[in-house]
Design a protein around this motif. Structure first.
Motif, PDB file in Angstrom:
ATOM      1  N   UNK A 188       1.062  -1.149  -0.024  1.00 34.06           N
ATOM      2  CA  UNK A 188       0.190   0.213  -0.027  1.00 34.06           C
ATOM      3  C   UNK A 188       0.766   1.244  -0.081  1.00 34.06           C
ATOM      4  N   UNK A 189       0.384   2.256  -0.713  1.00 27.86           N
ATOM      5  CA  UNK A 189       1.042   3.499  -0.792  1.00 27.86           C
ATOM      6  C   UNK A 189       0.284   4.683   0.282  1.00 27.86           C
ATOM      7  N   UNK A 190       1.072   5.028   1.330  1.00 28.87           N
ATOM      8  CA  UNK A 190       0.455   6.208   2.418  1.00 28.87           C
ATOM      9  C   UNK A 190       1.192   7.328   1.773  1.00 28.87           C
ATOM     10  N   UNK A 191       0.111   8.325   1.542  1.00 28.25           N
ATOM     11  CA  UNK A 191       0.639   9.654   1.042  1.00 28.25           C
ATOM     12  C   UNK A 191       0.212  10.597   2.206  1.00 28.25           C
ATOM     13  N   UNK A 192       1.182  11.136   2.694  1.00 25.53           N
ATOM     14  CA  UNK A 192       0.790  12.273   3.594  1.00 25.53           C
ATOM     15  C   UNK A 192       0.188  13.278   3.186  1.00 25.53           C
ATOM     16  N   UNK A 193      -0.929  13.818   3.764  1.00 21.39           N
ATOM     17  CA  UNK A 193      -1.757  15.065   3.103  1.00 21.39           C
ATOM     18  C   UNK A 193      -1.162  16.201   3.975  1.00 21.39           C
ATOM     19  N   UNK A 194      -0.365  17.111   3.191  1.00 20.96           N
ATOM     20  CA  UNK A 194       0.349  18.151   3.994  1.00 20.96           C
ATOM     21  C   UNK A 194      -0.816  19.274   4.208  1.00 20.96           C
ATOM     22  N   UNK A 242       4.569   1.665   2.107  1.00 25.93           N
ATOM     23  CA  UNK A 242       5.525   2.822   1.352  1.00 25.93           C
ATOM     24  C   UNK A 242       4.814   4.163   1.915  1.00 25.93           C
ATOM     25  N   UNK A 243       5.602   4.881   2.594  1.00 29.57           N
ATOM     26  CA  UNK A 243       5.199   6.092   3.075  1.00 29.57           C
ATOM     27  C   UNK A 243       5.758   7.122   2.026  1.00 29.57           C
ATOM     28  N   UNK A 244       4.660   7.975   1.647  1.00 29.61           N
ATOM     29  CA  UNK A 244       5.204   9.018   0.511  1.00 29.61           C
ATOM     30  C   UNK A 244       5.002  10.273   1.032  1.00 29.61           C
ATOM     31  N   UNK A 245       6.014  10.980   1.162  1.00 27.87           N
ATOM     32  CA  UNK A 245       5.913  12.458   1.822  1.00 27.87           C
ATOM     33  C   UNK A 245       5.600  13.682   0.373  1.00 27.87           C
ATOM     34  N   UNK A 246       4.696  13.739  -0.137  1.00 28.56           N
ATOM     35  CA  UNK A 246       4.699  14.561  -1.389  1.00 28.56           C
ATOM     36  C   UNK A 246       4.655  16.104  -0.743  1.00 28.56           C
ATOM     37  N   UNK A 247       4.962  16.799  -1.966  1.00 29.00           N
ATOM     38  CA  UNK A 247       5.393  18.434  -1.730  1.00 29.00           C
ATOM     39  C   UNK A 247       6.214  18.351  -0.287  1.00 29.00           C
ATOM     40  N   UNK A 248       7.342  17.717  -0.030  1.00 30.63           N
ATOM     41  CA  UNK A 248       8.089  17.725   1.003  1.00 30.63           C
ATOM     42  C   UNK A 248       8.439  18.922   1.492  1.00 30.63           C
ATOM     43  N   UNK A 249       8.834  19.945   0.599  1.00 30.08           N
ATOM     44  CA  UNK A 249       9.443  21.305   1.014  1.00 30.08           C
ATOM     45  C   UNK A 249       8.550  21.844   1.870  1.00 30.08           C
ATOM     46  N   UNK A 250       7.103  21.491   1.895  1.00 29.50           N
ATOM     47  CA  UNK A 250       6.226  22.298   2.822  1.00 29.50           C
ATOM     48  C   UNK A 250       6.390  21.978   4.204  1.00 29.50           C
ATOM     49  N   UNK A 251       7.108  20.830   4.550  1.00 25.65           N
ATOM     50  CA  UNK A 251       7.323  20.157   5.820  1.00 25.65           C
ATOM     51  C   UNK A 251       8.896  20.495   6.233  1.00 25.65           C
ATOM     52  N   UNK A 252       9.757  20.493   5.199  1.00 23.53           N
ATOM     53  CA  UNK A 252      11.343  20.469   5.344  1.00 23.53           C
ATOM     54  C   UNK A 252      12.064  21.553   4.781  1.00 23.53           C
ATOM     55  N   UNK A 253      11.392  22.579   4.718  1.00 23.89           N
ATOM     56  CA  UNK A 253      12.005  24.074   4.328  1.00 23.89           C
ATOM     57  C   UNK A 253      13.219  24.297   5.191  1.00 23.89           C
ATOM     58  N   UNK A 254      14.187  24.811   4.801  1.00 18.59           N
ATOM     59  CA  UNK A 254      15.427  25.099   5.370  1.00 18.59           C
ATOM     60  C   UNK A 254      15.208  26.045   6.752  1.00 18.59           C
ATOM     61  N   UNK A 255      15.911  25.790   7.600  1.00 19.15           N
ATOM     62  CA  UNK A 255      15.760  26.664   8.840  1.00 19.15           C
ATOM     63  C   UNK A 255      16.696  27.944   8.661  1.00 19.15           C
ATOM     64  N   UNK A 256      16.450  29.033   9.444  1.00 22.56           N
ATOM     65  CA  UNK A 256      17.205  30.162   9.482  1.00 22.56           C
ATOM     66  C   UNK A 256      16.827  31.156   8.432  1.00 22.56           C
ATOM     67  N   UNK A 257      15.498  31.192   7.797  1.00 20.09           N
ATOM     68  CA  UNK A 257      15.142  32.134   6.869  1.00 20.09           C
ATOM     69  C   UNK A 257      14.682  33.353   7.639  1.00 20.09           C
ATOM     70  N   UNK A 258      14.612  34.527   7.251  1.00 24.23           N
ATOM     71  CA  UNK A 258      14.310  35.571   7.763  1.00 24.23           C
ATOM     72  C   UNK A 258      12.736  35.683   8.178  1.00 24.23           C
ATOM     73  N   UNK A 259      11.903  34.864   7.389  1.00 18.72           N
ATOM     74  CA  UNK A 259      10.741  34.760   7.689  1.00 18.72           C
ATOM     75  C   UNK A 259      10.352  33.645   8.462  1.00 18.72           C
ATOM     76  N   UNK A 260      11.294  32.650   8.732  1.00 24.25           N
ATOM     77  CA  UNK A 260      11.106  31.681   9.802  1.00 24.25           C
ATOM     78  C   UNK A 260      10.603  31.926  11.015  1.00 24.25           C
ATOM     79  N   UNK A 261       9.841  31.318  11.472  1.00 27.54           N
ATOM     80  CA  UNK A 261       9.463  31.458  13.132  1.00 27.54           C
ATOM     81  C   UNK A 261       9.797  30.034  13.792  1.00 27.54           C
ATOM     82  N   UNK A 262       9.658  30.121  15.081  1.00 24.91           N
ATOM     83  CA  UNK A 262       9.854  29.199  16.040  1.00 24.91           C
ATOM     84  C   UNK A 262       9.083  27.910  15.603  1.00 24.91           C
ATOM     85  N   UNK A 263       8.054  27.825  15.399  1.00 20.96           N
ATOM     86  CA  UNK A 263       7.120  26.803  15.086  1.00 20.96           C
ATOM     87  C   UNK A 263       7.587  25.930  13.936  1.00 20.96           C
ATOM     88  N   UNK A 264       7.969  26.731  12.737  1.00 23.83           N
ATOM     89  CA  UNK A 264       8.449  26.367  11.643  1.00 23.83           C
ATOM     90  C   UNK A 264       9.566  25.433  11.860  1.00 23.83           C
TER      91      UNK A 264
END
Length: 385
Positions: free
Chosen positions: A152-158, A186-208
């Motif tokens: 089975x394919x389990x696709x994460x719904x961001x 099979x775990x599928x993390x689609x649109x992965x950048x929505x979860x794994x964006x780089x830390x340290x950006x000026x717009x970044x907040x603690x929660x992200x």
């Protein structure tokens, strides 16, 4: 010598030690399936007979209706955070360059022979990162891999995984990874950048930042033989630490001339006109994604079927291709005149005045009138969106 199917045996033991009957029965069912594939039918039958005595027995691990039970949900919206599908082996066709296809085959071999590789201390965590422009086949590749593995394919719904409540997203991630560990899938993390964006950006907040940390921790906590696929259209946005968690990394490029040629042949199939110059179609579709080629082929075939024709119309195929590429380039063709001027600019030889009149079922005079009406835009591209 490696013990056959050691991974499944260890998962069964893990489930028993955790008093997790679901995990034990799920992997016992998978073990029975693998033994049967190896010719050990009698042993597989005995395992299934024992499972049948359990109230929540799982005899077929590929049954998506069974795996859908008790899906993890977001506590705020009460919506499922994963979608479950059961891709059928051979149902998905991949169109990829030879080198890319070979690397996917290598990943599949690593999954199928994980126990042997681990015994030789040559196993890598079964995690594959797919990245490339939209339409290059990332989701299709994930479906194909799950189908080939008959899992089975389990696709994460961001959209539901990411919560507005402080700390809820990290809890949602934990539930998803706990759920995945309990069953062969099979775990599928689609649109992965929505979860794994780089830390340290000026717009970044603690929660992200906490979400990225939680994601990394959950990936690290997974068994190395748990199959994880991730896909991103914006790989440059991914946190550097994420890349280290995926030993298998696969860029999916736009199709080259030869691949586009084979895709047009395959997708048009028996609807290809005898005199159609597919080389020219491939050349004119330079820069098109596989998804765009499929869309144009399907649209043109549908038009032929509804018109009662056994083959696609060559001019209609080029027209739909040109308009699809205009849309992909951000062109706004607001009027029929804009559209016709774009086609003339795209290829005046293919789209002669006479051919345009035929395609739009109007007179050549009307085509000339439309072009003249857009004379101010004739020497430049139509407006961008």
């Amino acid at each position: 010598m490696a013990f056959p199917h050691l991974s499944e045996v260890l998962k069964i033991l893990d489930g028993a030690l955790k008093s997790n009957a679901t995990m034990s029965t799920n992997y016992a069912g998978l073990l029975a399936d693998k033994l049967e594939q190896d010719g050990e039918r009698e042993t597989a039958v005995r395992i299934r007979e024992r499972l049948a005595r359990a109230p929540t027995a799982v005899a077929h691990t590929q049954d998506a209706s069974r795996i859908s039970a008790g899906l993890p949900v977001d506590q705020e919206s009460r919506l499922d955070t994963v979608d479950v599908s059961a891709p059928v082996k051979g149902a998905v066709t991949l169109h990829l360059p030879g080198g890319t296809a070979n690397r996917i085959t290598e990943f599949l071999q690593s999954v199928r022979h994980y126990d042997r590789l681990r015994a030789a201390q040559a196993a890598l965590p079964l995690r594959l990162l797919l990245y490339g422009l939209p339409g290059t086949g990332k989701t299709q590749t994930a479906r194909w891999i799950a189908g080939e593995l008959e899992l089975p394919l389990l696709t994460v719904r961001c959209d539901t995984l990411i919560s507005s409540l402080l700390g809820q997203t990290s809890k949602n991630l934990r539930r998803v990874f706990d759920y995945v560990e309990q069953r062969p899938c099979v775990l599928f993390l689609d649109e992965f950048d929505a979860l794994a964006s780089a830390r340290g950006n000026e717009r970044d907040v603690g929660e992200l930042q906490r979400v990225v940390i939680a994601l990394l921790q959950n990936i690290d906590a997974l068994s190395e033989n748990t199959i994880v696929l991730a896909a991103s259209n914006h790989e440059r946005l991914l946190d550097p630490a994420v890349w280290r968690r995926f030993p298998f990394q696969l860029p999916l490029p736009l199709p080259d001339h030869e691949l586009r040629l084979s895709m047009w042949k395959a997708m048009l199939g028996p609807f290809v006109p005898v005199n159609l110059n597919l080389e020219a179609v491939s050349t004119k579709s330079d820069g098109a994604s596989g998804a765009l080629i499929e869309l144009v082929a399907m649209d043109t075939k549908r038009q032929a079927i509804l018109a009662g024709k056994p083959q696609v119309d060559e001019g209609e195929l080029f027209r739909r291709l040109a308009l699809a590429m205009a849309l992909g380039q951000g062109e706004t063709l607001a009027s029929l005149g804009d559209e016709i001027c774009w086609l003339r600019k795209w290829d005046a030889k293919i789209f002669s005045i006479r051919e345009l009149a035929r395609l739009y079922s109007v007179s050549t005079r009307q085509i000339n009138h439309l072009i003249q009406g857009n004379h101010g835009n004739a020497g430049k591209s139509p407006r961008k969106r």
